[in-house]
Design an enzyme around this catalytic site. Sequence first.
Site, short mmCIF file in Angstrom:
data_model
loop_
_atom_site.label_atom_id
_atom_site.label_comp_id
_atom_site.label_asym_id
_atom_site.label_seq_id
_atom_site.Cartn_x
_atom_site.Cartn_y
_atom_site.Cartn_z
N TYR B 113 0.92 -1.11 -0.09
CA TYR B 113 0.07 0.01 -0.17
C TYR B 113 0.92 1.18 -0.02
O TYR B 113 1.89 1.27 0.59
CB TYR B 113 -0.95 -0.01 1.06
CG TYR B 113 -2.08 -0.93 1.08
CD1 TYR B 113 -3.27 -0.50 0.58
CD2 TYR B 113 -2.12 -2.22 1.81
CE1 TYR B 113 -4.30 -1.29 0.68
CE2 TYR B 113 -3.17 -2.86 1.92
CZ TYR B 113 -4.29 -2.50 1.19
OH TYR B 113 -5.32 -3.38 1.25
N TYR B 152 -0.80 -9.70 0.88
CA TYR B 152 0.33 -9.28 1.66
C TYR B 152 0.02 -9.92 2.93
O TYR B 152 -1.03 -10.21 3.47
CB TYR B 152 0.11 -7.84 1.58
CG TYR B 152 -1.45 -7.17 2.10
CD1 TYR B 152 -1.52 -7.01 3.63
CD2 TYR B 152 -2.07 -6.96 1.12
CE1 TYR B 152 -2.53 -6.76 3.81
CE2 TYR B 152 -3.38 -6.32 1.73
CZ TYR B 152 -3.46 -6.10 3.09
OH TYR B 152 -4.39 -5.53 3.37
N HIS B 167 -10.77 -2.80 -1.45
CA HIS B 167 -11.74 -2.44 -0.38
C HIS B 167 -12.91 -1.45 -1.00
O HIS B 167 -12.38 -0.78 -1.87
CB HIS B 167 -10.92 -1.33 0.47
CG HIS B 167 -9.90 -2.14 1.28
ND1 HIS B 167 -10.11 -2.59 2.74
CD2 HIS B 167 -8.74 -2.80 1.19
CE1 HIS B 167 -9.16 -3.21 3.15
NE2 HIS B 167 -8.22 -3.36 2.21
FE LIG Z 1 -6.26 -4.34 2.51
#
Ligand SMILES: [Fe+2]
Lengths: 205, 247
Positions: B113, B152, B167
């Site tokens: 991220y 991840y 998401h």
């Molecule tokens: Fe996530």
Amino acid sequence: MAQKLNFLKESASQTAGPYVHIGCVPNFCGIEGVYPEDLGSRMINDKTEGERITIRGKVFDGTGTVLKDVMLEIWQADHKGLYPAVNEFRGVADANFIGWGRSPGDYTSGEYVFETIKPGIVPFIDGKPMAPHITFWIVARGINIGLHTRMYFPEEKEANAADPVLARIEHKVRIPTLIAERTGDGEYTFDIVLQGDNETVFFDI
Amino acid sequence: MKSNQKPVSGSYFPRDRVRQPDAYTPCYKTSVVRSPHKALISMNNTLSEITGPVFGHSMLGDLDNDMMTNYAAPGETAIGQRIIVHGRVLDENGNGVPDCLLEVWQANSGGRYRHAKETYVAALDANFGGCGRCITDDNGYYIFRTIKPGAYPWPNGPNDWRPAHIHFSLFGHAFAQRLITQMYFEGDPMIPHCPILRTITDQNAINDLIAPIDLANTIPMDARAYKFDIVLRGRRSTMFENRMEGN
Ligand SMILES: [Fe+2]
């Protein structure tokens, strides 16, 4: 066999996780240039009618630790008690007020801030008045489904005592968890406790 | 909305908490101290719950729903498997939800991220930000283009990995419909091992979060498609409700 009702079922919620900022407030978390500004970061402008107020607070977990990866949204009526929504039939809300705000907690202190106006009175289902209130929705890592609560105003003692939603709360000792603290002129603090002795009242709306 | 009808203003069907995850789910350790222990107070919807803000299509930029390019340098694209994610937002009555705001975020193709609190060693992609948004059309339809996110690791159990996921934050017509969820990919071997998915105990509800590959809408030699429909709470018709409109 009877006919089938054929309703669909609401999709299951999943936690917003620690990186909710990327999707909802990207400029806040350093992803700049994709959207001009973060949605919900400005609720009012110079022309918005009503008493300016600032609401700030922190969200605490069951150990008393402040959450630093929370995101809150609020929804409220304008100063006359009208919602800026398509299904508001009682009148037309202030065109300079969107009624909705979104705030991430500060990375270091965890404090959230909303600059808005004090809402007016909105009727309950039976037409009787509800005390001025603001609806809160809280998501974060570790919260599986968003939590709904309400903030009421401490100076509205009589209206709060007559409020039909507060009246639903059996354990009166918990009602103060929904009433903000007035810390100055137009300044309110509203802390939220997720768990424990002083747990905030959350609603299944 | 048809012009000869008032917008529907009935209250929402009660949330089916059996299908939704509990707040306290020890398999997902962070929930242990972040879950209310006292019962939620049930209340009938008032105007405060059945109303919500309006988001206009005019607020959207041209690249808002294209995560493959919306953070990339001119002429560049994010690294990864090119995919289209599309589907409809429906309510529990089966009607499309028009003008629903969807905001999405995801890791890059390596599972990393773009965030100050991210600690995974996988490389950042200079051309990938990780956010996108769009608003559904009159039929509740939406479409994104992105790259397939990577799995991840995360600190929960000693060796927990998230399945690839996107998401989704959804804003329907009322604050009562507000929802955040995650979309998973058909066939991902990490799905049965995910503690966050296991917060949901109803297997049908889990299955409904897994997007199937959609070969019919796959663009040959360009991008595969995944179809993901999302259901928001439905509402009663107003006709026999104990509520006078305008009151
Ligand atoms: Fe996530």
